[in-house]
Design a protein around this motif. Structure first.
Motif, mmCIF file in Angstrom:
data_model
loop_
_atom_site.group_PDB
_atom_site.id
_atom_site.type_symbol
_atom_site.label_atom_id
_atom_site.label_comp_id
_atom_site.label_asym_id
_atom_site.label_seq_id
_atom_site.Cartn_x
_atom_site.Cartn_y
_atom_site.Cartn_z
ATOM 1 N N ALA A 132 -68.918 -73.918 -87.245
ATOM 2 C CA ALA A 132 -67.778 -73.007 -87.115
ATOM 3 C C ALA A 132 -66.464 -73.716 -87.452
ATOM 4 O O ALA A 132 -65.595 -73.144 -88.114
ATOM 5 C CB ALA A 132 -67.726 -72.421 -85.705
ATOM 6 N N ALA A 133 -66.322 -74.948 -87.011
ATOM 7 C CA ALA A 133 -65.096 -75.704 -87.313
ATOM 8 C C ALA A 133 -65.008 -76.013 -88.806
ATOM 9 O O ALA A 133 -63.925 -75.958 -89.398
ATOM 10 C CB ALA A 133 -65.046 -76.984 -86.495
ATOM 11 N N LEU A 134 -66.135 -76.342 -89.427
ATOM 12 C CA LEU A 134 -66.128 -76.726 -90.838
ATOM 13 C C LEU A 134 -65.998 -75.538 -91.788
ATOM 14 O O LEU A 134 -65.582 -75.705 -92.931
ATOM 15 C CB LEU A 134 -67.389 -77.510 -91.184
ATOM 16 C CG LEU A 134 -67.574 -78.841 -90.466
ATOM 17 C CD1 LEU A 134 -68.868 -79.517 -90.920
ATOM 18 C CD2 LEU A 134 -66.376 -79.754 -90.677
ATOM 19 N N THR A 135 -66.355 -74.367 -91.330
ATOM 20 C CA THR A 135 -66.289 -73.189 -92.199
ATOM 21 C C THR A 135 -65.211 -72.206 -91.772
ATOM 22 O O THR A 135 -64.944 -71.236 -92.480
ATOM 23 C CB THR A 135 -67.644 -72.460 -92.237
ATOM 24 O OG1 THR A 135 -67.996 -72.036 -90.915
ATOM 25 C CG2 THR A 135 -68.733 -73.347 -92.816
ATOM 26 N N GLY A 136 -64.579 -72.456 -90.630
ATOM 27 C CA GLY A 136 -63.575 -71.551 -90.099
ATOM 28 C C GLY A 136 -62.245 -71.636 -90.820
ATOM 29 O O GLY A 136 -62.023 -72.485 -91.685
ATOM 30 N N SER A 137 -61.377 -70.735 -90.417
ATOM 31 C CA SER A 137 -60.041 -70.674 -90.991
ATOM 32 C C SER A 137 -59.034 -70.527 -89.862
ATOM 33 O O SER A 137 -59.243 -69.742 -88.930
ATOM 34 C CB SER A 137 -59.958 -69.467 -91.939
ATOM 35 O OG SER A 137 -58.684 -69.386 -92.513
ATOM 36 N N GLU A 138 -57.985 -71.313 -89.925
ATOM 37 C CA GLU A 138 -56.913 -71.275 -88.930
ATOM 38 C C GLU A 138 -55.583 -71.449 -89.652
ATOM 39 O O GLU A 138 -55.539 -71.966 -90.773
ATOM 40 C CB GLU A 138 -57.071 -72.414 -87.903
ATOM 41 C CG GLU A 138 -58.264 -72.297 -86.994
ATOM 42 C CD GLU A 138 -58.093 -71.274 -85.885
ATOM 43 O OE1 GLU A 138 -56.951 -70.827 -85.643
ATOM 44 O OE2 GLU A 138 -59.108 -70.910 -85.278
ATOM 45 N N ALA A 139 -54.511 -71.071 -88.999
ATOM 46 C CA ALA A 139 -53.177 -71.271 -89.577
ATOM 47 C C ALA A 139 -52.885 -72.760 -89.747
ATOM 48 O O ALA A 139 -52.221 -73.163 -90.706
ATOM 49 C CB ALA A 139 -52.114 -70.614 -88.704
ATOM 50 N N PHE A 140 -53.400 -73.583 -88.818
ATOM 51 C CA PHE A 140 -53.162 -75.020 -88.870
ATOM 52 C C PHE A 140 -54.493 -75.763 -88.852
ATOM 53 O O PHE A 140 -55.337 -75.507 -87.983
ATOM 54 C CB PHE A 140 -52.313 -75.475 -87.674
ATOM 55 C CG PHE A 140 -50.970 -74.814 -87.630
ATOM 56 C CD1 PHE A 140 -49.968 -75.192 -88.511
ATOM 57 C CD2 PHE A 140 -50.718 -73.796 -86.725
ATOM 58 C CE1 PHE A 140 -48.733 -74.569 -88.490
ATOM 59 C CE2 PHE A 140 -49.484 -73.166 -86.688
ATOM 60 C CZ PHE A 140 -48.487 -73.548 -87.573
#
Length: 164
Positions: A132-140
């Protein structure tokens, strides 16, 4: 535009990690954090390529570094004292906007490397959390790095939070 710079996480005291980071060529180490369980983090303005492997050799323990591109993208390097290593990219969709070739950072290879890295550090990784961290998307990208640390079994702390 956000921060550039990066961070290093290792099984070492804050004092040791600051010293080792300076010796490895990190520039502008200005903030640090004790993450608990013998793990620490330092945050810097700039870090040399290959810093994770250099720090792993110096600490004798697994090291994770993240170099940020304007807080939009994070370039992750994990290294172990035994010479194992892996690379990953945080905020892949944003990386494509920067025309960074995301295919050079295969998720499956990073998942295997992350699992082995965590095991070398005496940690238990959560494979789905890592994915999830490696494929996720966040503003930062820093937010994804915190999620990645948590999924690797290290409780992240905000920069400057001693003993957090």
């Amino acid at each position: 535009m956000g921060d550039s710079g990066g961070m290093a996480v290792a099984r070492a005291t804050v004092t040791e990690l600051r010293e080792f980071a300076a010796e490895a060529g990190f520039d502008g180490v200005d903030v640090d954090a004790d993450l608990g369980g013998g793990w620490s983090a330092v945050y810097c303005a700039d870090q040399p390529g290959g810093a994770a492997a250099a720090l792993a050799r110096r600490t004798g323990a697994p090291v994770l570094t993240v170099a940020y591109l304007d807080s939009d993208v994070g370039f992750v390097e994990g290294a172990t004292f035994a010479g194992g290593g892996w690379k990953a990219l945080l905020n892949r969709e944003t990386a494509e906007d920067y025309e960074i070739p995301v295919d050079r950072f295969p998720v499956q290879a990073a998942l295997v490397g992350a699992r082995d890295w965590a095991a070398a550090g005496g940690l238990t990784a959560d494979p789905e959390g890592v994915r999830a961290a490696l494929t996720g998307s966040e503003a930062f990208a820093e937010d994804l790095a915190e999620r990645l640390l948590g999924a690797l079994g290290i409780a992240p702390a905000a920069p400057g939070e001693e003993g957090a």
